[in-house]
Design a protein around this motif. Structure first.
Motif, PDB file in Angstrom:
ATOM      1  N   MET A 172       0.833  -1.203   0.000  1.00  0.00           N
ATOM      2  CA  MET A 172       0.000   0.000   0.000  1.00  0.00           C
ATOM      3  C   MET A 172       0.873   1.260   0.000  1.00  0.00           C
ATOM      4  O   MET A 172       0.526   2.268  -0.630  1.00  0.00           O
ATOM      5  N   VAL A 173       2.001   1.211   0.694  1.00  0.00           N
ATOM      6  CA  VAL A 173       2.956   2.318   0.661  1.00  0.00           C
ATOM      7  C   VAL A 173       3.447   2.546  -0.769  1.00  0.00           C
ATOM      8  O   VAL A 173       3.506   3.688  -1.255  1.00  0.00           O
ATOM      9  N   CYS A 174       3.796   1.457  -1.458  1.00  0.00           N
ATOM     10  CA  CYS A 174       4.288   1.563  -2.836  1.00  0.00           C
ATOM     11  C   CYS A 174       3.255   2.228  -3.737  1.00  0.00           C
ATOM     12  O   CYS A 174       3.603   3.052  -4.600  1.00  0.00           O
ATOM     13  N   GLU A 175       2.013   1.883  -3.540  1.00  0.00           N
ATOM     14  CA  GLU A 175       0.961   2.481  -4.353  1.00  0.00           C
ATOM     15  C   GLU A 175       0.888   3.983  -4.123  1.00  0.00           C
ATOM     16  O   GLU A 175       0.733   4.769  -5.063  1.00  0.00           O
ATOM     17  N   GLN A 176       1.015   4.403  -2.854  1.00  0.00           N
ATOM     18  CA  GLN A 176       0.989   5.826  -2.537  1.00  0.00           C
ATOM     19  C   GLN A 176       2.232   6.540  -3.076  1.00  0.00           C
ATOM     20  O   GLN A 176       2.151   7.681  -3.546  1.00  0.00           O
ATOM     21  N   LEU A 229      12.455   6.159  -1.606  1.00  0.00           N
ATOM     22  CA  LEU A 229      12.737   7.145  -2.651  1.00  0.00           C
ATOM     23  C   LEU A 229      13.376   6.496  -3.872  1.00  0.00           C
ATOM     24  O   LEU A 229      13.063   6.863  -5.011  1.00  0.00           O
ATOM     25  N   ASP A 230      14.265   5.541  -3.654  1.00  0.00           N
ATOM     26  CA  ASP A 230      14.867   4.830  -4.788  1.00  0.00           C
ATOM     27  C   ASP A 230      13.813   4.039  -5.553  1.00  0.00           C
ATOM     28  O   ASP A 230      13.855   3.957  -6.783  1.00  0.00           O
ATOM     29  N   PHE A 231      12.879   3.450  -4.814  1.00  0.00           N
ATOM     30  CA  PHE A 231      11.783   2.725  -5.457  1.00  0.00           C
ATOM     31  C   PHE A 231      10.984   3.670  -6.348  1.00  0.00           C
ATOM     32  O   PHE A 231      10.658   3.338  -7.493  1.00  0.00           O
ATOM     33  N   LYS A 232      10.667   4.845  -5.833  1.00  0.00           N
ATOM     34  CA  LYS A 232       9.865   5.809  -6.600  1.00  0.00           C
ATOM     35  C   LYS A 232      10.632   6.301  -7.825  1.00  0.00           C
ATOM     36  O   LYS A 232      10.073   6.391  -8.919  1.00  0.00           O
TER      37      LYS A 232
END
Length: 287
Positions: free
Chosen positions: A235-239, A275-278
């Motif tokens: 859910m964090v990743c989605e946000q 942040l790296d994921f985003k």
């Protein structure tokens, strides 16, 4: 998400069932069936459940599932409607008895055996064969079958694939057990953004805390709080992907009270910082 048995309506005299699914939501419940299933997401984003696997999905997601694997896709972005996917379902006797034992189909046999753990194909593969998938839907019956077999052959020869389910996991299709799992999944979905007390979720399925922990570990081959953190991180990743909120704000909104613990969990499940994921996701979107 009680795993319900689903009878696949393969049309009379057809070798397999291929169709375009289009709806306001991916509304199929957590279910299983004895047929293999290949699913390609054309439009939609959310969370994909397969056995004990929980992962984000988005457009281009291509997954092959083996027989009797409980699964469902749930879109979590209300702004994307309608959702759309191509689904192909078939049994092991698609060409009659014994066809998989023929030398010509050895690679396809290997692919289907691997699909017992669920297979997710990498984005470049799904993009490469997307036109072939659509062609299977639109061709004449005989050409449709040839296209489909060629599609399985192409997928069987790709090395860019990941297993969804941990080795050794065996889904339990007992109705009582799956009813409990359904209740637990629903509770986490409704309460992931706040503190989840073990006694509260255990009481939802009328079990003691100790019995509940043993039950969950045995059923999904992971602890309950590992599952909760896995769900929260998704859910964090989605946000992270769809908003410009600060990482710390997203973490708190998804149920994390300790930021150091949140960052450790994110690293554990995504092998990167938020942040790296985003940044990586944005880079992929721009290519």
């Amino acid at each position: 998400m009680k795993a319900k048995f689903e009878k696949i309506p393969i049309p009379n005299n057809n070798s397999f069932h291929a169709f375009m699914f289009e709806n306001e939501d991916f509304d199929a419940p957590w279910h299983f069936h004895p047929e293999y299933e290949l699913t390609y997401i054309i439009k939609g984003k959310g969370i994909r459940y397969v056995g004990n696997s929980i992962e984000n999905f988005e457009e281009g997601d291509l997954v092959l599932l083996g027989t009797n694997l409980p699964h469902c896709w749930k879109n979590t972005n209300p702004d994307i409607k309608p959702v759309k996917s191509i689904v192909m379902q078939f049994n092991e006797n698609i060409l009659g008895d014994g066809w998989l034992e023929k030398n010509e189909f050895r690679s396809i046999k290997d692919l289907l055996e691997k699909s017992s753990r669920g297979i997710k194909f990498h984005a470049e593969i799904s993009k490469e064969i997307s036109k072939e998938l659509i062609g299977v839907l639109n061709d004449s019956p005989l050409k449709k079958l040839f296209r489909f077999l060629n599609l399985l052959e192409l997928l069987s020869n790709t090395k860019t694939q990941d297993y969804l389910i941990s080795e050794g996991f065996a889904p339990n299709l007992n109705n009582k057990i799956n009813h409990r799992i359904n209740t637990i999944y629903s509770y986490v979905h409704q309460n992931y953004d706040q503190k989840i007390a073990l006694n509260n979720v255990a009481s939802e399925v009328a079990m003691s805390q100790e019995a509940f922990c043993r039950f969950f570990k045995k059923s999904l081959n992971k602890s309950f709080f590992t599952f909760v953190n896995e769900y929260r991180i998704h859910m964090v990743c989605e946000q992270l992907i769809k908003t410009n909120k600060a990482v710390n704000q997203i973490a708190f909104e998804c149920g994390y009270e300790s930021l150091p613990f949140f960052y450790r969990q994110f690293k554990k499940f995504k092998n990167s910082t938020p942040l790296d994921f985003k940044k990586k996701y944005i880079k992929i979107e721009e290519t």
